[in-house]
Design a protein around this motif. Structure first.
Motif, mmCIF file in Angstrom:
data_model
loop_
_atom_site.group_PDB
_atom_site.id
_atom_site.type_symbol
_atom_site.label_atom_id
_atom_site.label_comp_id
_atom_site.label_asym_id
_atom_site.label_seq_id
_atom_site.Cartn_x
_atom_site.Cartn_y
_atom_site.Cartn_z
ATOM 1 N N PRO A 1 73.683 81.744 36.269
ATOM 2 C CA PRO A 1 72.717 82.147 35.244
ATOM 3 C C PRO A 1 71.428 81.329 35.312
ATOM 4 O O PRO A 1 71.462 80.111 35.457
ATOM 5 C CB PRO A 1 73.456 81.882 33.929
ATOM 6 C CG PRO A 1 74.899 81.766 34.304
ATOM 7 C CD PRO A 1 74.916 81.205 35.690
ATOM 8 N N THR A 2 70.308 82.034 35.164
ATOM 9 C CA THR A 2 68.994 81.388 35.051
ATOM 10 C C THR A 2 68.439 81.711 33.676
ATOM 11 O O THR A 2 68.451 82.870 33.262
ATOM 12 C CB THR A 2 68.037 81.912 36.137
ATOM 13 O OG1 THR A 2 68.554 81.572 37.416
ATOM 14 C CG2 THR A 2 66.650 81.310 35.965
ATOM 15 N N PHE A 3 67.941 80.682 32.993
ATOM 16 C CA PHE A 3 67.523 80.827 31.604
ATOM 17 C C PHE A 3 66.011 80.792 31.460
ATOM 18 O O PHE A 3 65.303 80.121 32.210
ATOM 19 C CB PHE A 3 68.120 79.704 30.756
ATOM 20 C CG PHE A 3 69.589 79.845 30.543
ATOM 21 C CD1 PHE A 3 70.488 79.392 31.492
ATOM 22 C CD2 PHE A 3 70.078 80.449 29.393
ATOM 23 C CE1 PHE A 3 71.855 79.535 31.309
ATOM 24 C CE2 PHE A 3 71.439 80.599 29.198
ATOM 25 C CZ PHE A 3 72.326 80.133 30.152
ATOM 26 N N GLY A 4 65.533 81.504 30.441
ATOM 27 C CA GLY A 4 64.154 81.368 30.026
ATOM 28 C C GLY A 4 63.982 80.083 29.226
ATOM 29 O O GLY A 4 64.930 79.359 28.970
ATOM 30 N N ARG A 5 62.729 79.826 28.818
ATOM 31 C CA ARG A 5 62.430 78.580 28.120
ATOM 32 C C ARG A 5 62.839 78.600 26.653
ATOM 33 O O ARG A 5 62.809 77.571 25.991
ATOM 34 C CB ARG A 5 60.945 78.265 28.232
ATOM 35 C CG ARG A 5 60.502 77.963 29.655
ATOM 36 C CD ARG A 5 59.118 77.398 29.703
ATOM 37 N NE ARG A 5 58.784 76.931 31.052
ATOM 38 C CZ ARG A 5 57.770 76.140 31.336
ATOM 39 N NH1 ARG A 5 56.971 75.701 30.381
ATOM 40 N NH2 ARG A 5 57.557 75.774 32.575
ATOM 41 N N GLY A 6 63.195 79.752 26.156
ATOM 42 C CA GLY A 6 63.643 79.823 24.777
ATOM 43 C C GLY A 6 62.543 80.217 23.814
ATOM 44 O O GLY A 6 61.365 79.929 24.039
ATOM 45 N N PHE B 1 71.390 88.667 29.602
ATOM 46 C CA PHE B 1 72.062 88.099 28.440
ATOM 47 C C PHE B 1 71.041 87.582 27.428
ATOM 48 O O PHE B 1 69.938 87.182 27.789
ATOM 49 C CB PHE B 1 72.929 86.885 28.847
ATOM 50 C CG PHE B 1 73.893 87.170 29.954
ATOM 51 C CD1 PHE B 1 73.489 87.088 31.275
ATOM 52 C CD2 PHE B 1 75.193 87.527 29.672
ATOM 53 C CE1 PHE B 1 74.370 87.355 32.308
ATOM 54 C CE2 PHE B 1 76.083 87.793 30.696
ATOM 55 C CZ PHE B 1 75.680 87.713 32.009
ATOM 56 N N GLN C 1 71.239 79.618 19.926
ATOM 57 C CA GLN C 1 71.610 78.214 19.735
ATOM 58 C C GLN C 1 71.177 77.774 18.353
ATOM 59 O O GLN C 1 69.973 77.710 18.060
ATOM 60 C CB GLN C 1 70.958 77.336 20.800
ATOM 61 C CG GLN C 1 71.355 75.866 20.697
ATOM 62 C CD GLN C 1 70.647 74.998 21.720
ATOM 63 O OE1 GLN C 1 69.516 75.243 22.093
ATOM 64 N NE2 GLN C 1 71.325 73.958 22.186
ATOM 65 N N PHE D 1 67.740 82.324 23.719
ATOM 66 C CA PHE D 1 67.513 82.223 25.152
ATOM 67 C C PHE D 1 67.894 83.528 25.837
ATOM 68 O O PHE D 1 69.000 84.055 25.628
ATOM 69 C CB PHE D 1 68.348 81.095 25.759
ATOM 70 C CG PHE D 1 67.922 79.725 25.329
ATOM 71 C CD1 PHE D 1 68.522 79.104 24.245
ATOM 72 C CD2 PHE D 1 66.922 79.052 26.012
ATOM 73 C CE1 PHE D 1 68.135 77.840 23.839
ATOM 74 C CE2 PHE D 1 66.521 77.786 25.621
ATOM 75 C CZ PHE D 1 67.129 77.178 24.527
ATOM 76 N N TYR E 1 71.406 84.594 24.455
ATOM 77 C CA TYR E 1 72.219 83.572 23.812
ATOM 78 C C TYR E 1 71.463 83.034 22.603
ATOM 79 O O TYR E 1 70.232 82.986 22.599
ATOM 80 C CB TYR E 1 72.498 82.407 24.757
ATOM 81 C CG TYR E 1 73.497 82.682 25.854
ATOM 82 C CD1 TYR E 1 73.106 83.272 27.047
ATOM 83 C CD2 TYR E 1 74.828 82.342 25.698
ATOM 84 C CE1 TYR E 1 74.013 83.515 28.057
ATOM 85 C CE2 TYR E 1 75.755 82.568 26.710
ATOM 86 C CZ TYR E 1 75.343 83.157 27.881
ATOM 87 O OH TYR E 1 76.254 83.386 28.886
ATOM 88 N N ASN F 1 71.794 71.610 16.862
ATOM 89 C CA ASN F 1 72.839 70.664 17.277
ATOM 90 C C ASN F 1 74.132 71.352 17.709
ATOM 91 O O ASN F 1 75.225 70.772 17.559
ATOM 92 C CB ASN F 1 73.130 69.681 16.136
ATOM 93 C CG ASN F 1 71.910 68.864 15.771
ATOM 94 O OD1 ASN F 1 71.214 68.357 16.642
ATOM 95 N ND2 ASN F 1 71.618 68.782 14.491
ATOM 96 N N GLN F 2 74.002 72.549 18.227
ATOM 97 C CA GLN F 2 75.181 73.258 18.723
ATOM 98 C C GLN F 2 74.953 73.751 20.145
ATOM 99 O O GLN F 2 73.830 73.692 20.674
ATOM 100 C CB GLN F 2 75.522 74.435 17.805
ATOM 101 C CG GLN F 2 75.990 74.016 16.423
ATOM 102 C CD GLN F 2 76.548 75.184 15.644
ATOM 103 O OE1 GLN F 2 77.035 76.160 16.205
ATOM 104 N NE2 GLN F 2 76.491 75.083 14.326
ATOM 105 N N GLY F 3 76.007 74.242 20.751
ATOM 106 C CA GLY F 3 75.890 74.843 22.070
ATOM 107 C C GLY F 3 75.368 76.262 21.991
ATOM 108 O O GLY F 3 74.997 76.746 20.916
ATOM 109 N N LEU F 4 75.314 76.928 23.127
ATOM 110 C CA LEU F 4 74.838 78.306 23.176
ATOM 111 C C LEU F 4 76.015 79.256 22.989
ATOM 112 O O LEU F 4 77.085 79.050 23.556
ATOM 113 C CB LEU F 4 74.176 78.602 24.519
ATOM 114 C CG LEU F 4 72.742 78.127 24.716
ATOM 115 C CD1 LEU F 4 72.648 76.621 24.823
ATOM 116 C CD2 LEU F 4 72.127 78.793 25.952
ATOM 117 N N LEU G 1 77.002 83.544 23.021
ATOM 118 C CA LEU G 1 76.517 84.827 23.502
ATOM 119 C C LEU G 1 76.234 85.761 22.338
ATOM 120 O O LEU G 1 77.078 85.970 21.464
ATOM 121 C CB LEU G 1 77.556 85.456 24.427
ATOM 122 C CG LEU G 1 77.143 86.761 25.092
ATOM 123 C CD1 LEU G 1 76.054 86.501 26.138
ATOM 124 C CD2 LEU G 1 78.344 87.440 25.736
#
Lengths: 115, 112
Positions: free
Chosen positions: A103-108, A34, A38, A90, A36, A41-44, A46
């Motif tokens: 889900p596992t995320f990268g650091r962005g 995936f 961001q 992300f 995502y 000041n908002q959520g993630l 897709l």
């Protein structure tokens, strides 16, 4: 175990230039992948996802990504950057384990777009 | 059309205080997650739940507790707030068989 590496914490491009955000993953089973986005000041939300089938997937706002199993990569691209693309991006991997998807995320990667 | 709703949006706590971050979803998703986001660190999984009555630890569970008494709600409890818990907290949900996660707008917590 699954993990995600995003190369470059910041990417800076000029408006109209190609956007390339890099993502490499490790997974012991065929993964779901995936991207995502961001905004401040908002959520993630897709952008796009790869589950099965065609390895080139298209998402919202002109973004696309290609799943390359041999390179364990899922890089995000957009032909022409727009000022509104400035945001944090992300990459995430999710593999099925015992019936669960975690889900596992990268650091962005922070995308900066210059006029 | 609410999706995942988190409350409050902002909170300042003093060291040692407790609080509960609320999360509710109206999509009938059975999976729910709590993540914390720290600058340059991405999202770290705190706890997750695969259904009502079932919870499990993620990567960084220390200092937190959760419960899942209903499908809709997944509150996160901080018992003794510490400065290290200053972060942005995101709740997310997904449906069994579909790995895509839907996120709330986040709660920005500062512990002073």
């Amino acid at each position: 175990a699954q993990s995600v590496t995003q190369l470059g914490s910041h990417v800076s491009v000029s408006e109209g230039a190609l956007v390339l955000l890099r993502c490499n993953y490790s997974s012991s089973v065929p993964p779901y992948l995936f991207w995502y986005v961001q905004y401040p000041n908002q959520g993630l939300q897709l952008l796009l996802k790869y589950t099965t089938g065609a390895t080139l997937v298209k998402g919202i706002n002109g973004f696309e990504a290609e799943f390359k199993k041999s390179e364990t990569s899922f890089h995000l691209t957009k032909p022409s950057a727009h000022m509104s693309d400035a945001a944090e991006y992300f990459c995430a991997v999710s593999e099925r384990s015992g019936g669960s998807y975690i889900p596992t995320f990268g650091r962005g990667t922070s995308l900066i777009v210059h006029p | 059309n609410a999706g995942v709703t988190q409350t409050p949006k902002f909170r300042i706590l003093k060291i040692g205080q407790s609080m509960t971050l609320q999360c509710t979803q109206d999509m009938n998703h059975n999976y729910m997650y709590w993540y914390r986001q720290d600058p340059g660190m991405g999202l770290k999984l705190i706890y997750y739940s695969v259904g009502a009555g079932i919870t499990d630890k993620g990567e960084v569970p220390n200092g937190y507790n959760v419960s899942r008494s209903t499908t809709e709600d997944f509150p996160l409890r901080l018992e003794l707030a510490a400065p290290s818990q200053t972060s942005v907290y995101f709740c997310a949900s997904s449906y069994q068989g579909n790995p895509e996660a839907f996120f709330g707008q986040g709660t920005r917590l500062t512990v002073v």
